[in-house]
Design a protein around this motif. Structure first.
Motif, mmCIF file in Angstrom:
data_model
loop_
_atom_site.group_PDB
_atom_site.id
_atom_site.type_symbol
_atom_site.label_atom_id
_atom_site.label_comp_id
_atom_site.label_asym_id
_atom_site.label_seq_id
_atom_site.Cartn_x
_atom_site.Cartn_y
_atom_site.Cartn_z
ATOM 1 N N GLY A 1 0.808 -1.212 0.000
ATOM 2 C CA GLY A 1 0.000 0.000 0.000
ATOM 3 C C GLY A 1 0.837 1.255 0.000
ATOM 4 O O GLY A 1 0.515 2.235 -0.688
ATOM 5 N N THR A 2 1.928 1.253 0.776
ATOM 6 C CA THR A 2 2.808 2.415 0.818
ATOM 7 C C THR A 2 3.460 2.649 -0.542
ATOM 8 O O THR A 2 3.506 3.788 -1.044
ATOM 9 C CB THR A 2 3.894 2.234 1.886
ATOM 10 O OG1 THR A 2 3.278 2.022 3.166
ATOM 11 C CG2 THR A 2 4.792 3.457 1.967
ATOM 12 N N MET A 3 3.945 1.577 -1.162
ATOM 13 C CA MET A 3 4.597 1.718 -2.465
ATOM 14 C C MET A 3 3.613 2.148 -3.543
ATOM 15 O O MET A 3 3.910 3.030 -4.365
ATOM 16 C CB MET A 3 5.275 0.399 -2.852
ATOM 17 C CG MET A 3 6.483 0.065 -2.007
ATOM 18 S SD MET A 3 7.394 -1.384 -2.599
ATOM 19 C CE MET A 3 6.229 -2.703 -2.211
ATOM 20 N N ILE A 4 2.414 1.542 -3.550
ATOM 21 C CA ILE A 4 1.424 1.893 -4.569
ATOM 22 C C ILE A 4 0.932 3.326 -4.386
ATOM 23 O O ILE A 4 0.784 4.081 -5.358
ATOM 24 C CB ILE A 4 0.248 0.899 -4.524
ATOM 25 C CG1 ILE A 4 0.725 -0.496 -4.951
ATOM 26 C CG2 ILE A 4 -0.892 1.365 -5.422
ATOM 27 C CD1 ILE A 4 -0.294 -1.580 -4.747
ATOM 28 N N GLY A 5 0.675 3.724 -3.129
ATOM 29 C CA GLY A 5 0.272 5.096 -2.865
ATOM 30 C C GLY A 5 1.319 6.094 -3.316
ATOM 31 O O GLY A 5 1.007 7.142 -3.895
ATOM 32 N N TRP A 6 2.593 5.763 -3.103
ATOM 33 C CA TRP A 6 3.701 6.614 -3.524
ATOM 34 C C TRP A 6 3.735 6.756 -5.043
ATOM 35 O O TRP A 6 3.866 7.858 -5.576
ATOM 36 C CB TRP A 6 5.004 6.023 -3.007
ATOM 37 C CG TRP A 6 6.242 6.697 -3.513
ATOM 38 C CD1 TRP A 6 6.963 6.392 -4.630
ATOM 39 C CD2 TRP A 6 6.907 7.814 -2.919
ATOM 40 N NE1 TRP A 6 8.029 7.227 -4.773
ATOM 41 C CE2 TRP A 6 8.027 8.120 -3.736
ATOM 42 C CE3 TRP A 6 6.680 8.577 -1.779
ATOM 43 C CZ2 TRP A 6 8.909 9.155 -3.444
ATOM 44 C CZ3 TRP A 6 7.559 9.612 -1.481
ATOM 45 C CH2 TRP A 6 8.646 9.890 -2.303
ATOM 46 N N VAL A 7 3.608 5.638 -5.739
ATOM 47 C CA VAL A 7 3.664 5.661 -7.206
ATOM 48 C C VAL A 7 2.489 6.448 -7.784
ATOM 49 O O VAL A 7 2.665 7.258 -8.711
ATOM 50 C CB VAL A 7 3.685 4.217 -7.762
ATOM 51 C CG1 VAL A 7 3.485 4.221 -9.277
ATOM 52 C CG2 VAL A 7 4.995 3.530 -7.407
ATOM 53 N N LEU A 8 1.297 6.256 -7.247
ATOM 54 C CA LEU A 8 0.117 6.919 -7.798
ATOM 55 C C LEU A 8 0.136 8.428 -7.576
ATOM 56 O O LEU A 8 -0.482 9.177 -8.348
ATOM 57 C CB LEU A 8 -1.152 6.319 -7.176
ATOM 58 C CG LEU A 8 -1.491 4.881 -7.593
ATOM 59 C CD1 LEU A 8 -2.704 4.375 -6.826
ATOM 60 C CD2 LEU A 8 -1.739 4.796 -9.099
ATOM 61 N N PRO B 1 -7.359 -1.378 -0.104
ATOM 62 C CA PRO B 1 -7.384 0.093 -0.248
ATOM 63 C C PRO B 1 -6.979 0.868 0.999
ATOM 64 O O PRO B 1 -6.650 2.058 0.889
ATOM 65 C CB PRO B 1 -8.857 0.382 -0.596
ATOM 66 C CG PRO B 1 -9.445 -0.928 -0.993
ATOM 67 C CD PRO B 1 -8.692 -1.952 -0.217
ATOM 68 N N PHE B 2 -7.032 0.280 2.182
ATOM 69 C CA PHE B 2 -6.921 1.047 3.416
ATOM 70 C C PHE B 2 -5.618 1.848 3.509
ATOM 71 O O PHE B 2 -5.636 3.056 3.756
ATOM 72 C CB PHE B 2 -7.054 0.129 4.633
ATOM 73 C CG PHE B 2 -8.460 -0.298 4.922
ATOM 74 C CD1 PHE B 2 -9.370 0.580 5.483
ATOM 75 C CD2 PHE B 2 -8.884 -1.577 4.623
ATOM 76 C CE1 PHE B 2 -10.669 0.199 5.751
ATOM 77 C CE2 PHE B 2 -10.182 -1.979 4.881
ATOM 78 C CZ PHE B 2 -11.081 -1.088 5.440
ATOM 79 N N VAL B 3 -4.494 1.178 3.355
ATOM 80 C CA VAL B 3 -3.205 1.870 3.494
ATOM 81 C C VAL B 3 -3.014 2.878 2.367
ATOM 82 O O VAL B 3 -2.547 4.003 2.598
ATOM 83 C CB VAL B 3 -2.043 0.853 3.526
ATOM 84 C CG1 VAL B 3 -0.704 1.578 3.555
ATOM 85 C CG2 VAL B 3 -2.169 -0.065 4.737
#
Length: 271
Positions: free
Chosen positions: A76-83, A151-153
């Motif tokens: 979640g942290t990596m995906i949130g960062w990329v998006l 989705p939470f993170v």
């Protein structure tokens, strides 16, 4: 004067309706679970929660929920960062798909995992040839938990990244800090409250998952039987007191998690 009185009465009626909704749909069911679990006394309650099958189901649920939460914390942290930090074709589509587990019935999610990773699938057949199985074993339960809590993170981290003051990051680079040092000393501390709160919500959600898990777990007592499925089995066996007692354990743990999440968010808001 009449308009003022009407406004007050409307405001009072609105607040009363909200409170009634909250009491009927949330407070009364919670009280009912605790009442049901203790209606026969402390002895039967203790016997229910110390039953080997119940205890193993709860411990297995906690263990697998922790694994799923750690996986979601990293992903979640990596995906949130990329998006947030990168622009690429299809980014908006991927960002909208993040919320798919919230919109999709969890039973459908379990069926998807069963079809994609089951014994008759390519991945399942390949895993079987390599000597291990996914569906009807712990890996399938973890995958199902990761799916429903995905989705939470991400959604907790994204607002923090958007609100982050980039001048601090630029100042770090100006002072000669490397990208890794800047990330861990400047960016990561700002993301940490979101990572923690999102992870705790994901853990609480994983504890209670039923629809996606029941199709892929195998439900073998003591091995792949998790707490929510155990509770369902106790209800089918007409042991509502035993089901309520096990539910109280999960409910109390969820209350503690939500209290910690609220504490983290309050401290962040107070800064």
């Amino acid at each position: 004067m009449n308009l003022m009185m009407r406004s007050r009465w409307w405001s009072f009626g609105f607040r009363s309706t909200i409170m009634l909704y909250f009491i009927v749909l949330i407070i009364l069911p919670i009280i009912g679970i605790y009442t049901q679990s203790f209606k026969l006394g402390w002895g039967p309650f203790w016997d229910s929660i110390t039953d080997p099958l119940a205890w193993k189901a709860v411990l297995l649920t906690i263990k697998l929920s922790v694994i799923a939460t750690v996986s979601n914390m990293l992903l979640g942290t990596m995906i949130g960062w990329v998006l947030i930090r990168y622009r690429f074709p299809g980014r908006r589509l991927l960002n909208s798909l993040v919320d798919l587990p919230f919109a999709l019935p969890t039973a459908v999610g379990g069926l998807m995992i069963l079809l994609l990773l089951g014994p008759n699938s390519f991945v399942g057949g390949l895993a079987d040839k390599l000597g291990f199985q996914i569906v009807f074993h712990e890996p399938a339960i973890i995958i199902a938990m990761v799916f429903v809590t995905f989705p939470f993170v991400i959604r907790a981290v994204q607002p923090l990244l958007e609100e982050m003051d980039k001048s601090e990051e630029e100042a770090s680079y100006t002072l000669g800090a490397s990208k890794s040092r800047t990330f861990f000393q400047v960016i990561f501390p700002s993301m940490l409250p979101g990572i923690l709160s999102g992870s705790m919500l994901a853990f609480s959600r994983a504890l209670a998952e039923f629809g996606a898990v029941v199709l892929v777990a195998g439900n073998i007592p003591g091995k792949t039987l998790i707490a929510s499925v155990y509770i369902f089995g106790e209800i089918e066996s007409d042991n509502t007191q035993g089901a309520a007692a096990t539910s109280v354990l999960l409910l109390t743990l969820s209350f503690i998690i939500l209290w910690v999440v609220n504490l983290v968010q309050t401290r962040r808001a107070g800064k």
